[in-house]
Design a protein around this motif. Structure first.
Motif, PDB file in Angstrom:
ATOM      1  N   ILE A   4      -4.666  10.260   6.116  1.00  0.00           N
ATOM      2  CA  ILE A   4      -4.552   8.964   5.441  1.00  0.00           C
ATOM      3  C   ILE A   4      -4.541   9.220   3.933  1.00  0.00           C
ATOM      4  O   ILE A   4      -5.492   9.784   3.382  1.00  0.00           O
ATOM      5  CB  ILE A   4      -5.738   8.040   5.783  1.00  0.00           C
ATOM      6  N   GLY A   5      -3.466   8.840   3.263  1.00  0.00           N
ATOM      7  CA  GLY A   5      -3.382   8.961   1.817  1.00  0.00           C
ATOM      8  C   GLY A   5      -3.590   7.605   1.158  1.00  0.00           C
ATOM      9  O   GLY A   5      -2.830   6.665   1.414  1.00  0.00           O
ATOM     10  N   ILE A   6      -4.628   7.481   0.344  1.00  0.00           N
ATOM     11  CA  ILE A   6      -4.942   6.228  -0.346  1.00  0.00           C
ATOM     12  C   ILE A   6      -4.562   6.389  -1.813  1.00  0.00           C
ATOM     13  O   ILE A   6      -5.100   7.252  -2.514  1.00  0.00           O
ATOM     14  CB  ILE A   6      -6.426   5.868  -0.200  1.00  0.00           C
ATOM     15  N   ILE A   7      -3.617   5.582  -2.255  1.00  0.00           N
ATOM     16  CA  ILE A   7      -3.037   5.711  -3.586  1.00  0.00           C
ATOM     17  C   ILE A   7      -3.756   4.809  -4.573  1.00  0.00           C
ATOM     18  O   ILE A   7      -3.880   3.595  -4.349  1.00  0.00           O
ATOM     19  CB  ILE A   7      -1.533   5.377  -3.555  1.00  0.00           C
ATOM     20  N   VAL A   8      -4.241   5.401  -5.669  1.00  0.00           N
ATOM     21  CA  VAL A   8      -4.907   4.638  -6.719  1.00  0.00           C
ATOM     22  C   VAL A   8      -4.191   4.885  -8.047  1.00  0.00           C
ATOM     23  O   VAL A   8      -3.377   5.800  -8.176  1.00  0.00           O
ATOM     24  CB  VAL A   8      -6.401   5.016  -6.838  1.00  0.00           C
ATOM     25  N   TYR A   9      -4.521   4.076  -9.025  1.00  0.00           N
ATOM     26  CA  TYR A   9      -3.950   4.149 -10.371  1.00  0.00           C
ATOM     27  C   TYR A   9      -5.002   3.605 -11.326  1.00  0.00           C
ATOM     28  O   TYR A   9      -5.973   2.961 -10.888  1.00  0.00           O
ATOM     29  CB  TYR A   9      -2.650   3.334 -10.445  1.00  0.00           C
ATOM     30  N   PRO A  10      -4.878   3.836 -12.621  1.00  0.00           N
ATOM     31  CA  PRO A  10      -5.920   3.400 -13.550  1.00  0.00           C
ATOM     32  C   PRO A  10      -6.231   1.914 -13.448  1.00  0.00           C
ATOM     33  O   PRO A  10      -5.316   1.088 -13.378  1.00  0.00           O
ATOM     34  CB  PRO A  10      -5.330   3.761 -14.929  1.00  0.00           C
ATOM     35  N   THR A  68      -0.300   7.983   7.267  1.00  0.00           N
ATOM     36  CA  THR A  68      -0.408   6.621   6.726  1.00  0.00           C
ATOM     37  C   THR A  68      -0.644   6.698   5.222  1.00  0.00           C
ATOM     38  O   THR A  68      -1.531   7.445   4.776  1.00  0.00           O
ATOM     39  CB  THR A  68      -1.566   5.856   7.386  1.00  0.00           C
ATOM     40  N   LEU A  69       0.106   5.938   4.454  1.00  0.00           N
ATOM     41  CA  LEU A  69      -0.117   5.787   3.020  1.00  0.00           C
ATOM     42  C   LEU A  69      -0.565   4.358   2.746  1.00  0.00           C
ATOM     43  O   LEU A  69       0.023   3.406   3.283  1.00  0.00           O
ATOM     44  CB  LEU A  69       1.161   6.086   2.226  1.00  0.00           C
ATOM     45  N   ILE A  70      -1.587   4.196   1.915  1.00  0.00           N
ATOM     46  CA  ILE A  70      -2.124   2.873   1.598  1.00  0.00           C
ATOM     47  C   ILE A  70      -2.242   2.751   0.081  1.00  0.00           C
ATOM     48  O   ILE A  70      -2.916   3.558  -0.558  1.00  0.00           O
ATOM     49  CB  ILE A  70      -3.510   2.648   2.243  1.00  0.00           C
ATOM     50  N   VAL A  71      -1.576   1.745  -0.497  1.00  0.00           N
ATOM     51  CA  VAL A  71      -1.657   1.499  -1.930  1.00  0.00           C
ATOM     52  C   VAL A  71      -2.728   0.438  -2.172  1.00  0.00           C
ATOM     53  O   VAL A  71      -2.646  -0.667  -1.628  1.00  0.00           O
ATOM     54  CB  VAL A  71      -0.314   1.007  -2.505  1.00  0.00           C
ATOM     55  N   LEU A  72      -3.723   0.774  -2.984  1.00  0.00           N
ATOM     56  CA  LEU A  72      -4.761  -0.198  -3.309  1.00  0.00           C
ATOM     57  C   LEU A  72      -4.254  -1.190  -4.363  1.00  0.00           C
ATOM     58  O   LEU A  72      -3.217  -0.990  -4.986  1.00  0.00           O
ATOM     59  CB  LEU A  72      -6.024   0.500  -3.798  1.00  0.00           C
TER      60      LEU A  72
END
Length: 311
Positions: A4-10, A68-72
């Motif tokens: 599971i890849g959870i994508i974050v950004y500033p 699975t990729l999940i963008v917060l």
């Protein structure tokens, strides 16, 4: 093992990380064998600051394949980093599922992954979302939506419901229920459930009207006449009706009907109750009266909503 890849950004909203707990608990409930491995991803890797001020350690985008990729999401709309959008475009074909939490849907839409699909986001940003991406079929009154291999959810807490739905898809309903119980959730909210609550929308300004509404919600099986509600509010019936309408913008009868409709819909989502049982438990008394109330509230009879929930 499902990566599971959870994508974050500033400045991502830190509450979105709550979805990790669902996958962590699923590993515990799956008989000791780890089913999920979680990675936090970002454009450059290293520490990424959250909305709460502290950072989380991440790995930079690379060529790894994820199940699975999940963008917060975030509490405001900000331009998504171009590298993030490009990563989604290139990673999507080899990824089984791509998901978003709250305003993370803007990143999926910017990458073109929602074109022609049903999707949702936080109700506060839904209008802006639809205007910015007219090719997306936005449904602003859903907890989460699954359209093929793409999943989108509403506000931050709805991301947990989406994660539980992913667990159920992978490991079955029994483990998903155990995970929900471990997380001290009453039940997993179905995707078709409304983002809104009747009690929140009424927003009474005084304790007396709040007391009457609380009494009504706890006694939906009763007739709940104006006299009953006025007694709970310690007001005369005439005074109660006047104050109730002034504070909520609705008549007592309409508010009670909305509470019953909401309760009936929740019963349909929570289990396979018969229409007669739902009508009795929520105070409608009979199926026909409940059917007319659903048509007024949703434009659809309860049978249609029940079939959609079961599907």
């Amino acid at each position: 093992m499902k990566n599971i890849g959870i994508i974050v950004y500033p400045e991502f909203q830190v509450l979105g990380l709550a979805i990790c707990a669902a996958f962590e608990c699923a590993n515990h409930q799956a008989g000791g064998e780890a089913v999920y491995a979680i990675s936090l991803l970002s454009e450059h890797g290293g520490p990424v600051p959250s909305s709460a001020g502290f950072g989380v350690e991440t790995t930079a985008f690379d060529e790894r394949q994820f199940d699975t990729l999940i963008v917060l999401g975030d509490t405001i709309i900000r331009s998504m980093p171009p590298a993030l959008v490009d990563y989604l475009r290139h990673a999507h074909p080899g990824t089984r599922r791509v998901c978003s939490v709250c305003t993370g849907s803007f990143a999926l839409a910017e990458a073109g992954l929602l074109d022609g699909r049903r999707a949702t986001t936080h109700w506060f940003h839904a209008k802006q979302f639809q205007q910015a991406y007219p090719r997306v079929r936005v449904e602003d009154d859903r907890i989460f939506i699954n359209d093929g291999e793409v999943w989108t959810s509403a506000g931050m807490s709805a991301g947990v419901d989406l994660a539980l739905a992913l667990v159920e898809k992978d490991l079955g309903g029994e483990i998903a229920r155990k995970v929900a119980k471990q997380l001290v959730l009453y039940h997993r909210r179905a995707g078709g459930q409304s983002q809104f609550s009747v009690m929140q929308e009424l927003e009474p300004k005084t304790d007396r009207i709040q007391a009457a509404l609380t009494y009504a919600k706890q006694n939906l099986k009763s007739d709940l006449s104006v006299d009953d509600l006025a007694y709970a509010a310690n007001l005369s019936p005439r005074q109660f009706s006047r104050v109730f309408h002034a504070e909520t913008g609705q008549s007592p009868a309409k508010a009670i009907e909305n509470l019953r409709v909401e309760s009936a819909r929740l019963m349909m989502e929570a289990g396979r109750h018969s229409m007669d049982a739902v009508a009795t438990s929520t105070g409608f008394g009979d199926r026909e009266r409940m059917r007319r109330a659903f048509l007024r509230a949703f434009g659809q009879p309860p049978q249609v909503i029940q079939r959609a929930n079961r599907a």
